[in-house]
Design an enzyme around this catalytic site. Sequence first.
Site, short mmCIF file in Angstrom:
data_model
loop_
_atom_site.label_atom_id
_atom_site.label_comp_id
_atom_site.label_asym_id
_atom_site.label_seq_id
_atom_site.Cartn_x
_atom_site.Cartn_y
_atom_site.Cartn_z
N THR A 122 64.66 78.71 -28.52
CA THR A 122 64.02 77.55 -29.14
C THR A 122 64.32 77.61 -30.64
OG1 THR A 122 61.88 78.53 -29.76
CG2 THR A 122 62.14 77.84 -27.46
N CYS A 123 63.81 76.62 -31.40
CA CYS A 123 64.06 76.64 -32.84
C CYS A 123 63.34 77.80 -33.52
CB CYS A 123 63.63 75.31 -33.46
SG CYS A 123 61.91 74.88 -33.18
N ARG A 127 62.52 80.91 -31.76
CA ARG A 127 62.70 82.23 -31.13
C ARG A 127 63.92 82.24 -30.22
NH1 ARG A 127 58.17 84.21 -29.40
NH2 ARG A 127 56.86 82.58 -30.28
N SER A 179 52.93 81.16 -30.80
CA SER A 179 53.63 80.03 -31.41
C SER A 179 53.25 79.87 -32.89
CB SER A 179 53.29 78.73 -30.67
OG SER A 179 53.74 78.79 -29.34
N ALA A 230 51.60 72.69 -26.73
CA ALA A 230 51.93 72.68 -25.30
C ALA A 230 53.43 72.73 -25.03
CB ALA A 230 51.33 71.42 -24.66
#
Length: 424
Positions: free
Chosen positions: A51-52, A54, A110, A116
């Site tokens: 993801t952006c 991780r 996060s 979510a």
Amino acid sequence: MPAERLLLLGVNHKTTPVEVREKIALSSGYDEPLTALKRVRGLKEYYLLSTCNRVEFLLVAQPDKNIEQEIIRFLFGEGALLQDVGKYLYILEGQAAVKHLFMVAASLDSMIVGEAQILGQLKVAYRHASQLGCTGPLLNKLLHKSFSVAKRVRTETAIGSSAVSISFAAVQLAKKIFGNLKEKNVLLVGAGEMAELAAEHLVGQGVGGVVVANRTLSRAVSLAQRFNGKAVSMDELIVQLETVDIIISSTGAKDIILYKEDVKSIMRSRMNKPLFFIDIAVPRDLDPKLNELDNVYLYDIDDLSTVVEMNRSERDKEAVKATRIVEEEALKFERYYQGLAITPAILELRQKIDSIGQYELEKTMHKLPGLTEEEKKHLEKMISAINAKVLHHPLMYLKADSCMGRDNRDKKVAIIRELFGLGD
């Protein structure tokens, strides 16, 4: 000894600055890196999340392979060494890896706790790994368990119910004023990032339409296209107030762009239908006196920040409950995982005792050829009962909770193997 290691290696927004993360971001998608991982020796199962914020690898590896160094090269390049990139990388094994995965799935790791989006990203990553045959029995079970842990956290806590970003707080306030946001129309004044994010949230709630007013019309057109809306010039601003319900303003203007008297005249033609203003600009775009008008609601960035701080405090309390659920579920999975390690020893022990009993039973029956069928059945039951009694304490010893630490478990398995001559 265990047949494999469960490892999690990764970098995220907490450990690694964005200038490093952007160099290792896997922009080509999942299929190419997952296919490349097939060439890493010693990997039995593997999964990749990108993801952006991780990049993480969840691996089942052979115990005699230096998988860590292979993944470091994969992430940082051929010449990378642990001593060079160790400050960015976290390496977790066994229960620590399980707990981290559950924390990520539950959105406790996060940047915005409780958001979510991460669970959907986990499921997309798993779908790619599964379709390419990268996952197996252990990771399939572990990843499905992470999804159910996230669902349990959402069900049993209010971790995701409070707005902890300015843009989301604005949407929550709009819902309190209008109830249902469906069919409500939104006007974006200016094209600031927070206003854009608020519009994204509003569109996600099903608003009827989006209008964008900006001093640079090309920018207004570009943003309007993104939300399937329409662009207007700043000169049309007051006219647009007749047909919209929510106004989000974030221009770079030095002075007020909309005064109380401008809106007052519009409220008559609107038949006093509510108007909700969100002023995210600094300095402010909107006249504070707007709040003096009936059915006009104005919130500026300080109002929204107060809401965010109150909600962040509530979410932190819920995060404590959520973390307890994650730890509980991680312990349950650890018992299951450690049980897998002792299962081969248990099966070997059962087989050895059963084979000894069967051998002695057949030898005895051979010496007593005159036994009736009923007498033979009695002998078989007796041998079976003896086997069960011999097995009882060794099995309890292996399965006891004290066996669940890896070192202690391996010692106990070794003792049982030596006592009963397993593997001979």
